[in-house]
Design a protein around this motif. Structure first.
Motif, short mmCIF file in Angstrom:
data_model
loop_
_atom_site.label_atom_id
_atom_site.label_comp_id
_atom_site.label_asym_id
_atom_site.label_seq_id
_atom_site.Cartn_x
_atom_site.Cartn_y
_atom_site.Cartn_z
N LEU A 12 0.83 -1.20 0.00
CA LEU A 12 0.00 0.00 0.00
C LEU A 12 0.86 1.25 0.00
N SER A 13 0.41 2.27 -0.70
CA SER A 13 1.11 3.54 -0.71
C SER A 13 1.13 4.12 0.71
N GLY A 14 2.32 4.47 1.17
CA GLY A 14 2.45 5.00 2.53
C GLY A 14 2.79 3.96 3.56
N ALA A 15 2.92 2.70 3.15
CA ALA A 15 3.20 1.63 4.11
C ALA A 15 4.68 1.46 4.40
N ASP A 89 -5.47 1.68 8.25
CA ASP A 89 -5.95 2.91 7.61
C ASP A 89 -5.60 4.16 8.41
N ASP A 90 -5.75 4.10 9.73
CA ASP A 90 -5.48 5.28 10.56
C ASP A 90 -4.02 5.71 10.43
N VAL A 91 -3.13 4.73 10.40
CA VAL A 91 -1.70 5.04 10.27
C VAL A 91 -1.40 5.63 8.90
N LEU A 92 -1.98 5.06 7.85
CA LEU A 92 -1.76 5.60 6.50
C LEU A 92 -2.26 7.04 6.39
N LEU A 93 -3.43 7.29 6.94
CA LEU A 93 -3.97 8.66 6.92
C LEU A 93 -3.05 9.62 7.67
N LYS A 94 -2.57 9.19 8.82
CA LYS A 94 -1.70 10.04 9.63
C LYS A 94 -0.39 10.33 8.91
N ARG A 95 0.19 9.30 8.27
CA ARG A 95 1.46 9.48 7.57
C ARG A 95 1.32 10.47 6.42
N TYR A 96 0.25 10.38 5.69
CA TYR A 96 0.08 11.30 4.56
C TYR A 96 -0.15 12.73 5.04
N LYS A 97 -0.89 12.88 6.14
CA LYS A 97 -1.13 14.22 6.66
C LYS A 97 0.15 14.83 7.22
N GLN A 98 0.96 14.00 7.89
CA GLN A 98 2.20 14.51 8.47
C GLN A 98 3.23 14.87 7.40
N HIS A 103 -1.46 11.31 -2.18
CA HIS A 103 -1.56 9.91 -2.57
C HIS A 103 -1.54 9.82 -4.09
N PRO A 104 -0.84 8.81 -4.65
CA PRO A 104 -0.78 8.69 -6.12
C PRO A 104 -2.14 8.66 -6.80
N LEU A 105 -3.14 8.07 -6.15
CA LEU A 105 -4.47 8.00 -6.77
C LEU A 105 -5.18 9.35 -6.76
N LEU A 106 -4.82 10.21 -5.83
CA LEU A 106 -5.35 11.57 -5.84
C LEU A 106 -4.72 12.38 -6.96
N ILE A 107 -3.42 12.17 -7.15
CA ILE A 107 -2.71 12.88 -8.21
C ILE A 107 -3.27 12.50 -9.58
N SER A 108 -3.55 11.21 -9.76
CA SER A 108 -4.09 10.73 -11.04
C SER A 108 -5.59 10.90 -11.16
N GLN A 115 -9.19 8.70 2.00
CA GLN A 115 -9.81 7.46 2.46
C GLN A 115 -10.27 6.61 1.27
N GLU A 116 -10.83 7.23 0.26
CA GLU A 116 -11.26 6.50 -0.93
C GLU A 116 -10.06 5.88 -1.64
N ALA A 117 -8.94 6.59 -1.68
CA ALA A 117 -7.73 6.07 -2.32
C ALA A 117 -7.22 4.83 -1.59
N ILE A 118 -7.24 4.87 -0.27
CA ILE A 118 -6.79 3.73 0.52
C ILE A 118 -7.70 2.53 0.30
N GLU A 119 -9.01 2.76 0.30
CA GLU A 119 -9.96 1.67 0.07
C GLU A 119 -9.79 1.06 -1.32
N PHE A 120 -9.54 1.91 -2.31
CA PHE A 120 -9.31 1.43 -3.67
C PHE A 120 -8.08 0.52 -3.72
N GLU A 121 -7.01 0.96 -3.05
CA GLU A 121 -5.79 0.15 -3.05
C GLU A 121 -5.97 -1.16 -2.30
#
Length: 282
Positions: A12-15, A89-98, A103-108, A115-121
């Motif tokens: 996962l992106s951010g893992a 999910d909580d950790v991924l969200l925190k890492r991206y905010k910090q 997220h690559p899916l937001l860029i594309s 949250q939608e990007a994480i669920e998609f992945e």
């Protein structure tokens, strides 16, 4: 010719893929980070003819992981292992905010929110998880513990002896995702409720003695040891090179650390043993 050890790193992106590749670089792997999937076959042919590449870590985007695995698994000069990095999910969200990264899916523009990007992945990851050899949950993991796990998993050869990793953890922090065997010791008396032991861990003698001297612990060890003897012997005969045993309690500080230390010390007399206390403070 000797087969080339190739670890395909995805997840996962951010893992923690970047941190993971830094560990492999420190372990003297040749590291290839997100090379275009269209060039993978040419790179694989280069590996066949080059003496420079004997240990390779290849980071690949999650969307390309299945295709990369299909290509590499069909090459008889490559010993492929797939390492999947995960986090909650909580950790991924925190890492991206910090980090303030996108997220690559937001860029594309394939997702409208983080949250939608994480669920998609997570949906994208399901078939990759099924073929992965190792899964590491980095949610609660510091870099030094990540390095220890990678060393345990990948710094060996085909002639190495059977190895066992004992990992203590706390259920309230989540169950490690790479366990082969798991044992719950939350039924044992808890040093957390003893004031002078609460801030210590099973690495401290006072806590270790408190747990091990209890009749419940003595009975548990007496019952579990012959079971582990049987399992380890048969896994080794079946050809397994490495087994991961998790021992969990509520917080991963006292009982699980104590029992992990006990069994690691006991089986170190017979096998090559590693220990990791995922959630213990020291």
């Amino acid at each position: 010719m000797d087969r080339i050890q190739l670890v395909m790193v995805t997840g996962l992106s951010g893992a923690g893929k970047t941190s993971c590749m830094a560990v492999f670089e420190n372990l003297e792997f040749q590291c290839i980070d997100n090379a275009p999937i269209e060039l993978l076959e040419q790179f694989a042919n280069l590996l066949k003819t080059s003496k420079e590449y004997t240990k390779v870590a290849y980071a690949v985007k999650l969307k390309d992981a299945l295709q990369a695995a299909r290509i590499l698994s069909n090459l008889d000069w490559i010993d492929l292992s797939i390492l999947f990095l995960d986090a909650n999910d909580d950790v991924l969200l925190k890492r991206y905010k910090q980090s303030r990264r996108s997220h690559p899916l937001l860029i594309s523009e394939r997702a409208a929110s983080l949250q939608e990007a994480i669920e998609f992945e997570r949906e994208l990851a399901k078939p990759v998880l099924r073929i992965s050899n190792k899964v590491i949950d980095t949610s609660m993991m510091k870099t030094n513990k990540l390095q220890q796990l990678i060393e345990d998993y990948y710094l060996h050869s085909e002639t190495d002896p059977f190895r066992i990793s004992f990992i203590s953890f706390g259920y309230k922090h989540g169950i490690p995702k790479d366990l082969d065997l798991m044992f719950d010791v939350r039924f044992l008396p808890n040093p957390f409720y003893v004031d002078e032991l609460r801030e210590q861990t099973g690495n401290d003698k006072a806590v270790y003695d408190y747990v091990m001297e209890k009749p419940e612990t003595q009975e548990f060890v007496e019952v579990l040891t012959p079971t582990l003897d049987y399992l380890f012997k048969n896994f080794e005969q079946e050809g397994r090179m490495h087994l991961v045993v998790g021992i969990g309690c509520t917080g991963g500080q006292h009982r699980s650390v104590t029992l992990t230390n006990y069994f690691a010390d006991h089986y170190a007399k017979i096998y090559q043993v590693h220990r990791l206390h995922r959630d213990a403070d020291h």
